[in-house]
Scaffold this active site. Structure first.
Site, PDB file in Angstrom:
ATOM      1  N   ASP A  63      48.922  36.762  59.793  1.00  0.00           N
ATOM      2  CA  ASP A  63      47.924  36.492  58.831  1.00  0.00           C
ATOM      3  C   ASP A  63      47.896  34.845  58.188  1.00  0.00           C
ATOM      4  O   ASP A  63      48.945  34.437  57.886  1.00  0.00           O
ATOM      5  CB  ASP A  63      47.855  37.277  57.479  1.00  0.00           C
ATOM      6  N   ASP A  69      45.966  32.971  44.338  1.00  0.00           N
ATOM      7  CA  ASP A  69      44.600  33.268  43.462  1.00  0.00           C
ATOM      8  C   ASP A  69      43.242  33.671  44.442  1.00  0.00           C
ATOM      9  O   ASP A  69      42.620  34.584  44.170  1.00  0.00           O
ATOM     10  CB  ASP A  69      44.383  32.256  42.228  1.00  0.00           C
ATOM     11  N   GLU A  92      35.688  35.821  38.984  1.00  0.00           N
ATOM     12  CA  GLU A  92      35.947  34.511  38.475  1.00  0.00           C
ATOM     13  C   GLU A  92      35.886  33.320  39.875  1.00  0.00           C
ATOM     14  O   GLU A  92      35.669  32.238  39.676  1.00  0.00           O
ATOM     15  CB  GLU A  92      37.281  34.283  37.826  1.00  0.00           C
ATOM     16  N   GLU A  93      36.322  33.804  41.061  1.00  0.00           N
ATOM     17  CA  GLU A  93      36.424  32.889  42.032  1.00  0.00           C
ATOM     18  C   GLU A  93      35.131  33.018  42.772  1.00  0.00           C
ATOM     19  O   GLU A  93      35.023  32.431  43.918  1.00  0.00           O
ATOM     20  CB  GLU A  93      37.339  33.578  42.969  1.00  0.00           C
ATOM     21  N   ASP A 114      38.925  38.985  36.711  1.00  0.00           N
ATOM     22  CA  ASP A 114      39.577  37.720  37.063  1.00  0.00           C
ATOM     23  C   ASP A 114      40.702  38.023  37.908  1.00  0.00           C
ATOM     24  O   ASP A 114      41.723  38.819  37.500  1.00  0.00           O
ATOM     25  CB  ASP A 114      40.075  37.229  35.530  1.00  0.00           C
ATOM     26  N   LEU A 116      43.262  36.712  39.423  1.00  0.00           N
ATOM     27  CA  LEU A 116      44.703  36.240  39.100  1.00  0.00           C
ATOM     28  C   LEU A 116      44.508  35.308  37.943  1.00  0.00           C
ATOM     29  O   LEU A 116      44.292  34.050  38.196  1.00  0.00           O
ATOM     30  CB  LEU A 116      45.304  35.485  40.131  1.00  0.00           C
ATOM     31  N   ASP A 117      44.850  35.835  36.817  1.00  0.00           N
ATOM     32  CA  ASP A 117      44.603  34.872  35.565  1.00  0.00           C
ATOM     33  C   ASP A 117      46.126  34.106  35.126  1.00  0.00           C
ATOM     34  O   ASP A 117      47.060  34.826  35.378  1.00  0.00           O
ATOM     35  CB  ASP A 117      44.420  35.674  34.246  1.00  0.00           C
ATOM     36  N   GLU A 278      37.076  37.877  31.085  1.00  0.00           N
ATOM     37  CA  GLU A 278      38.410  37.741  30.576  1.00  0.00           C
ATOM     38  C   GLU A 278      38.303  38.168  28.945  1.00  0.00           C
ATOM     39  O   GLU A 278      39.086  39.249  28.822  1.00  0.00           O
ATOM     40  CB  GLU A 278      38.809  36.280  30.345  1.00  0.00           C
TER      41      GLU A 278
HETATM   42  P1  AFP Z   1      44.972  28.947  34.695  1.00  0.00           P
HETATM   43  O1  AFP Z   1      44.604  30.245  35.313  1.00  0.00           O
HETATM   44  O2  AFP Z   1      44.329  27.639  34.979  1.00  0.00           O
HETATM   45  O3  AFP Z   1      46.566  28.992  34.596  1.00  0.00           O
HETATM   46  O4  AFP Z   1      44.283  29.195  33.056  1.00  0.00           O
HETATM   47  C1  AFP Z   1      45.121  30.150  32.226  1.00  0.00           C
HETATM   48  C2  AFP Z   1      44.079  30.385  31.089  1.00  0.00           C
HETATM   49  O5  AFP Z   1      42.586  30.690  31.555  1.00  0.00           O
HETATM   50  C3  AFP Z   1      44.740  31.247  30.222  1.00  0.00           C
HETATM   51  O6  AFP Z   1      45.199  32.661  31.021  1.00  0.00           O
HETATM   52  C4  AFP Z   1      45.491  30.640  29.285  1.00  0.00           C
HETATM   53  O7  AFP Z   1      45.444  31.449  28.100  1.00  0.00           O
HETATM   54  C5  AFP Z   1      44.714  29.312  29.112  1.00  0.00           C
HETATM   55  O8  AFP Z   1      44.186  29.223  30.362  1.00  0.00           O
HETATM   56  C6  AFP Z   1      45.587  28.492  29.006  1.00  0.00           C
HETATM   57  O9  AFP Z   1      45.079  27.157  28.654  1.00  0.00           O
HETATM   58  P2  AFP Z   1      45.722  25.906  28.154  1.00  0.00           P
HETATM   59  O10 AFP Z   1      46.290  25.189  29.585  1.00  0.00           O
HETATM   60  O11 AFP Z   1      44.630  24.945  27.833  1.00  0.00           O
HETATM   61  O12 AFP Z   1      46.654  26.014  27.242  1.00  0.00           O
END
Ligand code: AFP
Length: 338
Positions: A63, A69, A92-93, A114, A116-117, A278
């Site tokens: 694969d 993400d 989100e994607e 979302d 993969l947050d 979120e």
């Molecule tokens: P990523 O997915 O870009 O890592 O962002 C994570 C997020 O959306 C959330 O999970 C966090 O609470 C927040 O951003 C952190 O944001 P900062 O980097 O501005 O602190």
């Protein structure tokens, strides 16, 4: 000791309480649990991607290896669109709403997620997560309309998240309390580990990226300063924690008691976090656990979204602290007007 209870058994027992249920919700949650297992398995191997072949290469199974993400999005999409339980999904994607193909049967639900947050934490092996919210399609036609997609969070019929951490845990609510299931790799099952989660009464933690306080709206910094001052007995043992993965920060605060804050800033005048996949699902979970969630002015679950990827300022956690945050924002707004 409680008998072992799989997520499937738990869902079936919940279904029995609703004689009108056709089993679609159980089926949908089963598919989300399946996606969580597959994503969790990939997350566990994240550090090996460079060994097995980085992005753009081909892995040992033949694969193409994708960024995690994007892979998580593909897994959620594939599993949900073929499940026969969804009418449409929002991710989100994905820029636009996605609907099942003509060959795949449609179901009654709209799922926002979302995949993969906290993805910037992946390379450091820090907890990340998946967030999802479930609505019923409400418009009478077979078309997917804005009325179906842009529903306020108070119309959620279920929501949850998965934390990929020391273990993988799926936490969800369908309006009957919040329940947590920990993945047991030996059984290949999510097992009930946290029944009826309630946020503790005392707020022990505050979570905010304090490097940005100078860009916060009037009142936000003062709110945090008030908590930190320990002038009230309930803040005597207050501490701060910030992972930078929303799911992991909120999950910890639900279990230990705490408030999470991500206000609007000069650069992000509507905040950073997204309402549909979120803030609204997490607000639903936290309200079910006895807490609250607000923009500082409005209850998150009351906001009727305007757009798919809308951002909102976000304060979530213990009810008293969310109310206190709102009062600080209101008080400072009044001072500015005076
Ligand atoms: P990523 O997915 O870009 O890592 O962002 C994570 C997020 O959306 C959330 O999970 C966090 O609470 C927040 O951003 C952190 O944001 P900062 O980097 O501005 O602190």
């Amino acid at each position: 000791m409680e008998p072992i209870r799989t997520i499937h058994r738990h869902l079936l027992e919940q279904e029995k309480k609703h004689p009108e249920a056709a089993g679609d919700f159980t089926q949908l949650m089963g598919q989300i649990a399946l996606a969580a297992k597959i994503i969790g398995n990939s997350v566990n191997k994240a550090g090996l991607l460079d060994v097995l072949g980085g992005a753009g290469h081909t892995n040992v199974q033949g694969d193409a290896v994708q960024k995690l993400d994007i892979l998580a999005n593909t897994i959620m999409k594939d599993v949900l669109l073929r499940s026969g339980t969804v009418a449409a999904i929002v991710s989100e994607e994905e820029e636009e709403v996605v609907i099942p193909s003509a060959e795949d049967p449609r179901g009654p639900y709209i799922v926002h997620f979302d995949p993969l947050d906290g993805s910037t934490n992946i390379d450091a092996n820090v907890s990340i997560g998946t967030i999802f919210g479930i609505y019923r399609k409400i418009s009478p036609t077979s078309e997917i309309t804005d009325e179906d997609i842009l529903q306020p969070g108070r119309s959620l019929i279920g929501a949850g998240y998965v934390v990929y951490g020391a273990s993988t845990m799926l936490v969800f609510s369908s309006g009957d309390g919040v329940h947590g299931f920990t993945y047991d790799p030996a059984y290949g099952e999510f097992l009930l580990s946290h029944r009826d989660i309630r946020i503790p009464d005392v707020c022990k933690i505050y979570s905010a990226n304090e490097s940005r306080t100078t860009h916060w709206p009037p009142g936000a910094e003062e709110f945090i300063a008030h908590i930190k001052s320990r002038s009230e007995p309930r803040y005597r043992n207050i501490t701060t924690r910030w992972i930078g993965s929303l799911v992991a920060d909120v999950h910890r605060n639900i279990l230990y008691g705490g408030v999470f804050l991500y206000p609007e800033t000069e650069n992000d005048p509507t905040g950073k976090l997204r309402l549909l996949y979120e803030c609204a699902p997490l607000a639903y979970i936290v309200e079910q656990a006895g807490g609250a969630a607000s923009t500082g002015k409005l209850r998150i679950l009351d906001i009727v979204p305007d757009t798919l990827h809308q951002r909102v300022p976000f304060c979530i956690g213990n009810r008293d602290e969310v109310a206190l945050y709102e009062s600080y924002i209101a008080e400072f707004a009044k001072k500015l007007q005076a």
